[in-house]
Write a protein that holds these residues in place. Sequence first.
Motif, PDB file in Angstrom:
ATOM      1  N   LEU A 125       0.872  -1.169   0.000  1.00  0.00           N
ATOM      2  CA  LEU A 125       0.000   0.000   0.000  1.00  0.00           C
ATOM      3  C   LEU A 125       0.914   1.225   0.000  1.00  0.00           C
ATOM      4  N   ILE A 126       0.750   2.090  -0.980  1.00  0.00           N
ATOM      5  CA  ILE A 126       1.614   3.268  -1.081  1.00  0.00           C
ATOM      6  C   ILE A 126       1.101   4.349  -0.124  1.00  0.00           C
ATOM      7  N   THR A 127       1.954   4.749   0.808  1.00  0.00           N
ATOM      8  CA  THR A 127       1.546   5.770   1.784  1.00  0.00           C
ATOM      9  C   THR A 127       2.059   7.157   1.377  1.00  0.00           C
ATOM     10  N   ASP A 128       3.103   7.161   0.531  1.00  0.00           N
ATOM     11  CA  ASP A 128       3.656   8.437   0.067  1.00  0.00           C
ATOM     12  C   ASP A 128       4.595   8.124  -1.098  1.00  0.00           C
ATOM     13  N   HIS A 129       5.035   9.135  -1.809  1.00  0.00           N
ATOM     14  CA  HIS A 129       5.964   8.860  -2.897  1.00  0.00           C
ATOM     15  C   HIS A 129       7.135   9.841  -2.930  1.00  0.00           C
ATOM     16  N   PRO A 151      -0.620  22.540  -6.065  1.00  0.00           N
ATOM     17  CA  PRO A 151      -1.432  21.625  -5.249  1.00  0.00           C
ATOM     18  C   PRO A 151      -0.647  21.057  -4.071  1.00  0.00           C
ATOM     19  N   ASP A 152      -1.325  20.946  -2.942  1.00  0.00           N
ATOM     20  CA  ASP A 152      -0.740  20.355  -1.738  1.00  0.00           C
ATOM     21  C   ASP A 152      -0.609  18.845  -1.936  1.00  0.00           C
ATOM     22  N   MET A 153       0.544  18.301  -1.521  1.00  0.00           N
ATOM     23  CA  MET A 153       0.761  16.854  -1.680  1.00  0.00           C
ATOM     24  C   MET A 153       0.936  16.174  -0.318  1.00  0.00           C
ATOM     25  N   THR A 154       0.484  16.819   0.740  1.00  0.00           N
ATOM     26  CA  THR A 154       0.671  16.267   2.090  1.00  0.00           C
ATOM     27  C   THR A 154      -0.046  14.928   2.245  1.00  0.00           C
TER      28      THR A 154
END
Length: 278
Positions: A125-129, A151-154
Amino acid sequence: MKSPAYYADFLRRRFTLRPTTAIVLGSGFAPFGETLDAPEIVPFGELEEFPHSTAPGHPGRFLAGTVKGVPVLCLQGRLHYYEGYTMEQVVLPIRVMKAFGIQNVILTNAAGAINLNFHPGEVMLITDHINFMGTNPLIGPNDNRLGERFPDMTQAYSPRLQQLARDCAKRLNIPLREGVYLGCTGPSFETPAEIRAFRTLGADAVAMSLVPETIAAVHCGVEVLGLSFLSNLAAGVSGRPLSGEEVNQAAEENRPMLTKLLSEVLAEMGRNPESTKG
Ligand code: HPA
């Protein structure tokens, strides 16, 4: 290439279903499209001036069908930057989906495991990149109708959908790894030194797609769930050379598990399309 709205109109004329959930099938995942019930099919070739998919195992078509009675849109054959497409072309299917009415999307791919605790055959499961592609699909004039300039990527990978995926995997008794995905351009695989560097940077898995689509989806307000099938140990970990065939073969061997997981998650997402995000 025509506008996303043009292609979305075309798909609306061709498809009777109106799904709000979509899935992008990465390398080794394309056969999942065959499991949709009563699929309606539009090959890229029928879409005027649409880029055609050249990567092996990526047929290049949109499908609309049902999974457990829930309508879903399916992109069978993603477009990769390494095929020579511009970033704008790579993310076109995401923008078409948005214009079509898609609210949330599963982005899948096959990836190499960097984290030494992870094994081929598992799903992450990808939680961030980490965007290591050296470019960004939003470079250029911003289309304010699509989304904002910065765009926010948080929370690029929706916490709500992450929890939904965890719950599905638990119900099905399928172990789910979690971690940070790092995207490279390819098409050469990474060197062992790069993999060691990526591990130090905090990456758990690596492949050649998905990051541009996530950025474009976040930009236009489509909620993202990212799932990487770990098809192999990343370069240098096992000492064996890597190959594209190994990637597809690993996916083939795990087809029943992948199909079960994707069907469950897709159906749940389709039943719960509401996002708390704008
Ligand atoms: N590296 C890059 N892309 C990949 C890999 C990998 O090890 N496995 C599947 N896609």
